[in-house]
Structures are given as C-alpha cells and as structure tokens.
Design an enzyme around this catalytic site. Structure first.
Site, PDB file in Angstrom:
ATOM      1  N   GLY A   1     -84.818  27.024  37.252  1.00 24.35           N
ATOM      2  CA  GLY A   1     -86.105  26.866  37.916  1.00 24.35           C
ATOM      3  C   GLY A   1     -86.303  25.422  38.304  1.00 24.35           C
ATOM      4  N   CYS A   2     -87.510  24.941  38.207  1.00 27.15           N
ATOM      5  CA  CYS A   2     -87.757  23.587  38.665  1.00 27.15           C
ATOM      6  C   CYS A   2     -88.666  22.854  37.722  1.00 27.15           C
ATOM      7  CB  CYS A   2     -88.350  23.636  40.055  1.00 27.15           C
ATOM      8  SG  CYS A   2     -87.129  24.235  41.214  1.00 27.15           S
ATOM      9  N   ILE A   3     -88.594  21.525  37.793  1.00 27.46           N
ATOM     10  CA  ILE A   3     -89.391  20.732  36.878  1.00 27.46           C
ATOM     11  C   ILE A   3     -90.292  19.781  37.625  1.00 27.46           C
ATOM     12  CG2 ILE A   3     -87.982  20.849  34.835  1.00 27.46           C
ATOM     13  CD1 ILE A   3     -86.400  18.501  35.733  1.00 27.46           C
TER      14      ILE A   3
END
Lengths: 416, 105
Positions: B103-105
């Site tokens: 996913g993303c941060i």
C-alpha cells in the site's frame, strides 16, 4: 545536441530543471519543461487557508520565476507520450522529440470517483482543501458555520501528504476553540486505514493525540457512496457516518495524459523502479514525485530527496553507465498539531516513523513524534525554504538517505 | 516468532500475522486463515479472488489494490466487500498466503 524533456513544473519538475541546468553543458544539452498552467502553488500552504492563517494569493508565484533562463519553458497541456518513438504530443498540436524524458506530472484529486461526492452539494456542505478554489471556499464557509458534525474523510489511499487530514483536524480544534464554539463542533476522522496513520508506532502516538483533543476516528471505513439527502457517508458494508460538514480528501490520481499514453496503473500512476526511479519497461524515461507508483509518501520532501537520486542516476545513464544511486523511500513531514506546536516524522521504505531526535546542523535537533514549538516553527519557516532553496535546487542540510542517528531504532526490534 | 499449526506442521508467520513463506500456502492453510478472519466458508468466488491475488503477486511481488481487483478479477466492488468484509485487499492477501499489501505511506 541532446535533449531532456521534463513534463510538469511542480515541486519535482522545477527542482530537476534547476539541478540539471546547473550540471549539463548548455552547448551539449537542451532542457525543456512543459506545464499546462503558469502558476506555481506552494501546496503545503493550502491547509492553512481555510483557517485564515495563509491567504491563497501568498501561495502563488509565476512558474517561470523558478526556472533558469537556459531551460526552454512551454506552456501547454500534454496529450500523450509515445515511448517507442520518443515523442510527446502536446495539447497545442506541437510534438516534441526527446532523448531523455522525466515525468513529473504529479497527482490531483478526483471527487467524481466516489458516487455522490461531486454531483450535488459540492462546495456547499462538502469541500476539499487540496485545490486553491476548494481551500478558499471552505474558508469562506467556516467563517459563518454555526457548528455540528465536521467529518474529515479520506476516500482511498494513496493521497498527497498523508498527514494533512490529521493536521486539518488539529487546526480545526484550535480554530473552533479560539472562536469559543469548540463545544458545538464534533470532529471526526473517517479513514480506510486501520488508524490515524499507516504505520503502527506513529499511529499509536497520533491516536493518543487525537483522543486528547477530543477527535474521534472511524478506521477501516471503505466508502461506497455519499448520500446527499441524508448527509452521510455509506461504506460498502452499509455502515454509515453522518455529517453536517464534509471535508473530503477524494481519490488522488495521476495525470490523464499518463492514461492516454497507456502508461499508468489503475490510478494513472506510472510504474517506477522504487530504487533507480527509471520507468518500468520504458527506455530513457525517469519518473519523480507524485506521478510515480512508489510506496513512498506523496509529498514535497520525497520529491526533493528523489531529485538527488535522479540527478546522479541521470548523469550516469546519459553516459551509458549503470545507475549508482538507490532511493530508500525517505520522507520527512512536519505535522501541525495546533496552538503553535507541531510534530515531526522521518521515515523510509524500511523504517517506520520513530520517536527520538532529528539532527539538523545549525538549526535542530527537532524532536520526532513529539509535540514541540520548534517543529511548528520549522513548518512555518518552510515556505521561505521552499521558494528560496528547495525549488532552485540548492543543497539543503537534509540528505536523500534517511538518517538513523537520533532515532530510537530499538523500538523496531520486535519486527526483525 | 508466531506460528500457525496446520495438519501437524508449524508454519512461520510474519509480524503482521501473515504467512512468512509463500510456498507454505495450500488450500488447507487458506481455510484455516479464513476461519481466523471470521469467514465460515470459502465459496468459488472467494477462491477466484484468492487465486487471482496469488497470480499477481507471483508476477509482480505485491498484491493488487481493490481498484485493480475489481477491474481485473471479474468481481465487482460491492461483492468483494461481501466476500471479504472490511478491507478485501488486506484480508484476501492474508488468506492467499501473501504478505500484507505494501500500500502506501
């Protein structure tokens, strides 16, 4: 004469233009930058506009002011890229040839991606603060608002500046407190994430902060639609969250030209090698900033760190040599926490945000994951740093690689 | 180190409680992981999503997002959330024996 074409003159594209112009010989290289509009926005400032602490006109400057004279600037939209022919067709019918391409087309919000979000009441009871118009409209609305349920909603990840929704809530808490109406306002964060942030240690710290300020969190909320009649967010499992005022962070997507070129993923982001920043499967194409599909944050600090890596790799690539520099996913974000204080987080692909101290020669250290006045000063000072040092691509005392000094690395042991 | 007991074998789990090794996965393992996630049974539609996730992961090294799942697996978003309530991408990845999506941060 060889050519490098930069698509997009935002943070990433402008920094690259300046850095390349400084090292490439003018007699051997033509650098061209294309952008569809003439204004450069200081995007981190948008957050403050709804609360009246920044005015939008103080966040805009002409794009060309930050580009060196040796860079040819073309103002036009981009129709599509043809990586086989190594050309870019512009909306103004012109076609540009390139030897090397740098895609820096960024990301934008797309409220139309969520059923019911864009079509009714947008700009009346539903607002964004990621666009100049949205931030100004929200500011005008807040002035006359009498209170109720204010829901800050993150539609889906990734978003630009993943801490901005939290900062908005902290600043809203201060804003309504100062106006003597905090007791009339319910503040709530609704997010698809399991908590306030993506990583456990920062989430625990930020959840504590939110709780202390009386801000509630609805985690793992996957929005299906907005019900405009009943003013509520409805999730795919039919759970609902009612609101009086919806501050939305809609789906973020890459530029439409990326899709027209057939180069994007499902959100129009360009598949990019997470270490070298070369576009996957394309010849002589680099990608930087929000336009990439990297699992790093979409933030100006990330674009800045990537620019050091990209410059080094570009120069070697242009000589046909292997790429020496590897991006580690480094991000560094000040988080405004309200009442003149702020937090700082510093992290990369491997190391989540940790408490400790962030060393900065001459100015710091800045406390990490802890509220302090100096972090707020850092954030407010940053606008000057952005225009005067960061965009022109001058060296900053912040290296591309994440420093581990000062961080409480022992907290990570449980995951080894 | 957390482990998962399956048919007398003890399989290593990562920090997120997902299988540590892709090759430890089997349909039996998937059924046990599904029970842990509160899914009473795995229907053919569940299996279609799980197999699709594994095939993407094997090719690309990361599990697909929900957007991509709905676009390419032939299962629409509403159904996905019925199959894997609260976060299909994450839950289906766990049952499919894949690490938590980056996913993303």
């Amino acid at each position: 004469m060889r050519s490098v074409l930069i698509l997009g003159g935002g943070t990433a594209g402008t920094i690259m233009a300046n850095k390349l112009a400084r090292v490439l010989k003018h007699k051997d290289w033509q650098i061209t930058l294309v952008d569809k509009t003439g204004d450069h926005y200081y995007q981190p400032g948008f957050l403050f506009v709804p609360f009246g602490s920044y005015r939008m006109r103080d966040l805009i400057k002409p794009r060309t002011r930050f580009l060196p004279e040796s860079v040819r600037y073309l103002q036009s939209g981009i129709d599509h890229i043809d990586p086989e022919k190594k050309t870019v067709a512009l909306s103004n019918q012109e076609t540009l040839l390139y030897d090397y391409l740098i895609i820096a087309t960024g990301a934008d919000i797309h409220p139309e991606q969520i059923e019911g979000l864009a079509d009714a009441e947008w700009g009346r009871s539903k607002f964004d603060f990621y666009t100049p118009q949205g931030a100004e409209r929200l500011g005008a609305f807040l002035k006359g608002w009498q209170g109720g349920r204010l829901v800050v909603h993150v539609a889906e990840m990734p978003i630009k500046c993943p801490v901005a929704p939290l900062e908005f809530l902290f600043l809203a808490d201060e804003y309504f407190t100062r106006r003597g109406m905090r007791h009339k306002v319910d503040l709530q964060l609704v997010t698809p994430l399991p908590g306030a942030f993506t990583k456990p240690i920062a989430t625990a710290a930020l959840d504590k902060f939110l709780a202390r300020k009386g801000i509630s969190v609805v985690p793992e909320f996957n929005v299906a639609r907005v019900d405009n009649q009943e003013k509520k967010l409805v999730a795919w499992d039919e759970t609902a969250v009612p609101y009086d005022l919806l501050v939305s962070i809609p789906t973020n997507m890459g530029d439409a030209s990326i899709t027209r070129s057939g180069l994007g993923d499902e959100l129009n982001f360009v598949p990019t090698n997470k270490e070298t920043l070369l576009a996957e499967g394309l010849r002589d194409v680099f990608v930087i900033g929000d336009a990439t599909n990297l699992p790093s944050s979409k933030a100006g600090s990330v674009a800045h760190f990537q620019s050091d890596i990209l410059l080094e790799n570009f120069l070697q690539h242009a000589e046909g040599r292997p790429l020496p520099a590897h991006f580690d996913g480094h991000a560094n974000c000040f988080i405004e926490s309200g009442f003149g204080k702020g937090l700082l987080i510093d992290f990369n692909y491997k190391t989540e945000p940790l408490p400790g101290k962030f060393p900065l020669p001459g100015i710091g250290p800045f406390p990490l994951l802890q509220e302090s006045r100096i972090n707020h000063m850092g954030k407010r000072m940053f606008r000057w740093v952005y225009w005067n040092l960061l965009l022109p691509g001058w060296p900053l005392p912040l290296g591309a690689a994440m420093p581990t000094a000062g961080k409480r690395m022992e907290l990570l042991q449980r995951t080894v | 180190m957390a482990t998962l007991e399956v048919l007398g074998k003890s399989l290593e789990l990562d920090a997120d409680g997902h299988l540590a090794h892709l090759n430890d996965w089997s349909e039996d393992v998937a059924r046990i992981l599904a029970t842990q996630e509160g899914l009473a049974e795995l229907t053919p539609q569940h299996w279609a999503v799980i197999r699709y996730m594994r095939s993407v992961f094997e090719k690309e090294g990361d599990a697909p997002s929900i957007r991509r799942l709905t676009k390419e697996s032939g299962v629409d978003t509403k159904t996905l959330y019925q199959l894997f309530p609260k976060g299909p991408a994450k839950r289906a990845a766990k049952i499919a024996g894949l690490p938590k999506p980056k996913g993303c941060i």
